[in-house]
Design an enzyme around this catalytic site. Structure first.
Site, PDB file in Angstrom:
ATOM      1  N   ASP A 100     -52.490   0.366 -41.464  1.00  0.00           N
ATOM      2  CA  ASP A 100     -52.483  -0.754 -40.523  1.00  0.00           C
ATOM      3  C   ASP A 100     -53.097  -0.397 -39.174  1.00  0.00           C
ATOM      4  OD1 ASP A 100     -51.305  -2.329 -42.432  1.00  0.00           O
ATOM      5  OD2 ASP A 100     -49.272  -2.114 -41.660  1.00  0.00           O
ATOM      6  N   ARG A 106     -39.250   5.267 -31.198  1.00  0.00           N
ATOM      7  CA  ARG A 106     -40.050   4.248 -30.489  1.00  0.00           C
ATOM      8  C   ARG A 106     -40.037   4.403 -28.977  1.00  0.00           C
ATOM      9  NH1 ARG A 106     -42.352   4.665 -34.931  1.00  0.00           N
ATOM     10  NH2 ARG A 106     -42.366   2.890 -36.350  1.00  0.00           N
ATOM     11  N   ASP A 137     -39.496  -3.105 -35.235  1.00  0.00           N
ATOM     12  CA  ASP A 137     -40.341  -2.275 -34.379  1.00  0.00           C
ATOM     13  C   ASP A 137     -41.094  -3.078 -33.326  1.00  0.00           C
ATOM     14  OD1 ASP A 137     -39.696   0.230 -35.192  1.00  0.00           O
ATOM     15  OD2 ASP A 137     -41.378   0.481 -36.563  1.00  0.00           O
ATOM     16  N   SER A 167     -45.465   1.413 -47.002  1.00  0.00           N
ATOM     17  CA  SER A 167     -45.526   1.571 -45.553  1.00  0.00           C
ATOM     18  C   SER A 167     -44.500   2.626 -45.172  1.00  0.00           C
ATOM     19  CB  SER A 167     -45.217   0.242 -44.853  1.00  0.00           C
ATOM     20  OG  SER A 167     -45.219   0.403 -43.453  1.00  0.00           O
TER      21      SER A 167
END
Length: 332
Positions: free
Chosen positions: A14, A99, A128, A179
């Site tokens: 991605d 994150r 996310d 993913s």
């Protein structure tokens, strides 16, 4: 060419397609920023040269790798361990912990390179997107945010075809459209064959917990004030201890989770996790608390733990944890 955009770059499908998509559709220069938070790349460590080359092949004007492994271990994994943080009482916080680390370095790189916006590769269905965007807004409300995967309307099969068309060297195929998000604390896998909740997860999704050692092993973890400080009598810092314990536990097949989870946007998703070190440490720490905590303190901590596991990006609100980087973080 127009403004500069700093992209949170994983090296996966991605974000590799996102580099070229931003150039083609938004007319911007893209600086790809990969943050090393202890990605395993199947135990061997990430090939950062390959990640850089992939970003440049996609059209990035620059590709930067930030070493934040010790920052991740000391400032995020250890506090999560002290809270016995498991989302909905099941999985250790994997993506949630990394994150805010990534966001603080995205913002720092945006300032360094004169970028007017940051970008991420999150879709509109997961947590996310919230973690990235709330973190950026907390640290740098003046920066714009691009979320190409949320607006481009492409399937993962479409992305595979675009990567081939644009000459981007990727390892994902149409047959294995997983993913994957990976860091020191664990690995999260979704999409592809595991989207069917009735189907068992294919064996090829697992890499950190493949059985390579048949004999059982006893491991002794030393703690001081709730912080793991030694493994089998050898003093180790948090990063080396977590990585070492992950190799030992994972080689015995320990650390797998397969679950349906609730996402913040209101949908359910099947996720497969590999967290050998995190699950082993949380189990050991919780047993240590059973032994040492006074009854009422123990009960109150157990009451608060579920709240700590669903607050912000991890166990504290994102803005509070996104303080200036550890001096041990470096850019290569």
């Amino acid at each position: 060419m127009g403004d500069r955009v700093v992209l949170a770059y994983s090296g996966g499908l991605d974000t590799s397609v996102a580099v070229r998509w931003l150039i083609e559709h938004e007319g911007v220069e893209v600086i790809a920023v990969a943050v090393d938070v202890g990605q395993s790349a199947d135990r061997g460590g990430e090939d950062w040269d390959a990640v850089r080359n992939r970003a440049l092949a996609a059209g990035a004007v620059e590709a930067v790798v930030v070493d934040a492994r010790y920052e991740m271990a000391e400032q995020f994994c250890v506090p999560a361990l002290q809270a016995n943080a498991r989302y909905e009482g099941k999985y250790p916080l994997v993506s949630a912990l990394s994150r805010p680390v990534i966001v603080r370095h995205l913002v720092a790189q945006a300032r360094q390179h004169g970028a007017t916006a940051v970008a991420h590769g999150c879709t509109g269905k997961g947590n996310d997107q919230v973690r990235f965007e709330v973190g950026v807004r907390a640290l740098a409300p003046d920066l714009g945010i691009y979320a190409p995967a949320r607006v481009w309307g492409l399937t993962r099969e479409d992305c595979v075809e675009l990567a081939a068309k644009w000459g981007i060297p990727i390892t994902v195929t149409k047959e294995k459209l997983y993913s994957i998000d990976d860091n020191l604390w664990g690995k999260a896998i979704e999409c592809g064959a595991i989207e069917d909740p009735w189907a068992p997860a294919p064996d090829d999704v697992y890499s950190l917990t493949r059985v390579t050692e048949a004999d059982p092993v006893e491991v002794i973890v030393g703690f001081e004030a709730g912080v793991p400080i030694s493994l089998d009598g050898t003093a180790l810092g948090p990063y080396d201890l977590i990585a070492g314990l992950g190799r030992i536990a994972g080689s015995r097949g320990f650390g797998r989770l397969d679950m349906i989870e609730n996402r913040r946007v209101g949908i359910k998703s099947r996720e497969v996790y590999e967290c050998p070190a995190a699950l082993a440490l949380i189990t050991a720490h919780a047993d240590l608390e059973d032994l040492t905590l006074e009854r009422d303190v123990h009960h109150e901590k157990a009451r608060l733990e579920p709240r700590s596991s669903t607050t912000g990006c991890g166990i504290r609100p994102c803005a509070a944890r996104c303080r200036p980087s550890s001096p041990r973080a470096s850019v290569t």
